[in-house]
Design a protein around this motif. Structure first.
Motif, PDB file in Angstrom:
ATOM      1  N   ALA A   6       0.836  -1.207   0.000  1.00 52.97           N
ATOM      2  CA  ALA A   6       0.000   0.000   0.000  1.00 52.97           C
ATOM      3  C   ALA A   6       0.870   1.257   0.000  1.00 52.97           C
ATOM      4  CB  ALA A   6      -0.931   0.008   1.208  1.00 52.97           C
ATOM      5  N   PRO A   7       0.527   2.214  -0.853  1.00 49.19           N
ATOM      6  CA  PRO A   7       1.278   3.477  -0.828  1.00 49.19           C
ATOM      7  C   PRO A   7       1.015   4.233   0.475  1.00 49.19           C
ATOM      8  CG  PRO A   7      -0.593   3.642  -2.318  1.00 49.19           C
ATOM      9  CD  PRO A   7      -0.540   2.216  -1.848  1.00 49.19           C
ATOM     10  N   ILE A   8       1.869   5.189   0.784  1.00 46.79           N
ATOM     11  CA  ILE A   8       1.755   5.987   2.002  1.00 46.79           C
ATOM     12  C   ILE A   8       1.378   7.414   1.624  1.00 46.79           C
ATOM     13  CG2 ILE A   8       3.026   6.905   3.986  1.00 46.79           C
ATOM     14  CD1 ILE A   8       4.784   4.393   3.836  1.00 46.79           C
ATOM     15  N   CYS A   9       0.369   7.958   2.312  1.00 49.23           N
ATOM     16  CA  CYS A   9      -0.055   9.334   2.070  1.00 49.23           C
ATOM     17  C   CYS A   9       1.122  10.273   2.358  1.00 49.23           C
ATOM     18  CB  CYS A   9      -1.243   9.696   2.965  1.00 49.23           C
ATOM     19  SG  CYS A   9      -1.772  11.430   2.800  1.00 49.23           S
ATOM     20  N   GLU A  10       1.401  11.159   1.408  1.00 46.01           N
ATOM     21  CA  GLU A  10       2.536  12.062   1.555  1.00 46.01           C
ATOM     22  C   GLU A  10       2.282  13.193   2.545  1.00 46.01           C
ATOM     23  OE1 GLU A  10       4.652  13.134  -2.035  1.00 46.01           O
ATOM     24  OE2 GLU A  10       3.868  11.351  -3.026  1.00 46.01           O
ATOM     25  N   HIS A  11       1.030  13.313   3.024  1.00 43.38           N
ATOM     26  CA  HIS A  11       0.735  14.340   4.027  1.00 43.38           C
ATOM     27  C   HIS A  11       0.643  13.747   5.434  1.00 43.38           C
ATOM     28  CE1 HIS A  11      -0.745  17.986   5.842  1.00 43.38           C
ATOM     29  NE2 HIS A  11      -1.773  17.297   6.343  1.00 43.38           N
ATOM     30  N   CYS A  12      -0.283  12.808   5.631  1.00 41.98           N
ATOM     31  CA  CYS A  12      -0.517  12.287   6.985  1.00 41.98           C
ATOM     32  C   CYS A  12       0.239  10.993   7.274  1.00 41.98           C
ATOM     33  CB  CYS A  12      -2.015  12.099   7.235  1.00 41.98           C
ATOM     34  SG  CYS A  12      -2.751  10.715   6.334  1.00 41.98           S
ATOM     35  N   ARG A  13       0.876  10.402   6.260  1.00 39.32           N
ATOM     36  CA  ARG A  13       1.718   9.213   6.392  1.00 39.32           C
ATOM     37  C   ARG A  13       0.952   7.923   6.691  1.00 39.32           C
ATOM     38  NH1 ARG A  13       5.473  10.102   3.488  1.00 39.32           N
ATOM     39  NH2 ARG A  13       6.669   8.436   4.416  1.00 39.32           N
TER      40      ARG A  13
ATOM     41  N   GLY B 228      -7.713   2.307   0.503  1.00 36.19           N
ATOM     42  CA  GLY B 228      -8.768   2.537  -0.488  1.00 36.19           C
ATOM     43  C   GLY B 228      -8.171   3.095  -1.777  1.00 36.19           C
ATOM     44  N   GLN B 229      -8.993   3.851  -2.524  1.00 39.85           N
ATOM     45  CA  GLN B 229      -8.539   4.374  -3.799  1.00 39.85           C
ATOM     46  C   GLN B 229      -7.426   5.400  -3.667  1.00 39.85           C
ATOM     47  OE1 GLN B 229     -12.116   4.438  -3.404  1.00 39.85           O
ATOM     48  NE2 GLN B 229     -12.748   2.965  -4.936  1.00 39.85           N
ATOM     49  N   GLY B 230      -7.526   6.294  -2.707  1.00 37.66           N
ATOM     50  CA  GLY B 230      -6.531   7.343  -2.584  1.00 37.66           C
ATOM     51  C   GLY B 230      -6.641   8.341  -3.737  1.00 37.66           C
ATOM     52  N   VAL B 231      -5.737   9.311  -3.730  1.00 37.29           N
ATOM     53  CA  VAL B 231      -5.723  10.360  -4.748  1.00 37.29           C
ATOM     54  C   VAL B 231      -4.306  10.483  -5.286  1.00 37.29           C
ATOM     55  CG1 VAL B 231      -6.122  12.813  -5.178  1.00 37.29           C
ATOM     56  CG2 VAL B 231      -7.562  11.607  -3.545  1.00 37.29           C
ATOM     57  N   ASP B 232      -4.142  10.326  -6.588  1.00 38.73           N
ATOM     58  CA  ASP B 232      -2.845  10.497  -7.245  1.00 38.73           C
ATOM     59  C   ASP B 232      -2.847  11.864  -7.904  1.00 38.73           C
ATOM     60  OD1 ASP B 232      -0.514  10.390  -8.717  1.00 38.73           O
ATOM     61  OD2 ASP B 232      -1.140   8.700  -9.959  1.00 38.73           O
ATOM     62  N   VAL B 233      -2.006  12.773  -7.425  1.00 40.98           N
ATOM     63  CA  VAL B 233      -1.939  14.121  -7.972  1.00 40.98           C
ATOM     64  C   VAL B 233      -0.516  14.365  -8.466  1.00 40.98           C
ATOM     65  CG1 VAL B 233      -2.314  16.575  -7.523  1.00 40.98           C
ATOM     66  CG2 VAL B 233      -3.648  14.879  -6.259  1.00 40.98           C
TER      67      VAL B 233
END
Length: 77
Positions: A37-44, A49-54
């Motif tokens: 699973a990828p790690i959120c670059e803000h809250c870690r 789930g789907q997440g957001v790729d920006v």
């Protein structure tokens, strides 16, 4: 039986995940999430789930992407 690449457990009900040309072996979903699973670059947090790729950056949702200065991203409900 196959050995989990995260915890090393040699388990009869292990499973494989095929992703981006590689094969990974896990004994449970928890180990698979830990490794894949990828790690959120803000809250870690781990993005399950789907997440957001920006622009190649991963966030758990629009709130975290906006907190990092990304604009125009909205969560759909």
């Amino acid at each position: 039986m196959a050995r989990c690449e995260v915890c090393g457990n040699d388990y009869g009900m292990s499973f494989e995940v095929h992703a981006q040309g590689a094969v990974h072996v896990f004994d449970c979903f928890s180990c698979a999430i830990h490794r894949m699973a990828p790690i959120c670059e803000h809250c870690r947090c781990r993005i399950i789930g789907q997440g957001v790729d920006v622009d190649g950056h991963w966030y758990c949702g629009a709130h975290c992407s906006r907190a990092e200065g990304k604009v125009g991203i909205v969560d759909n409900v």
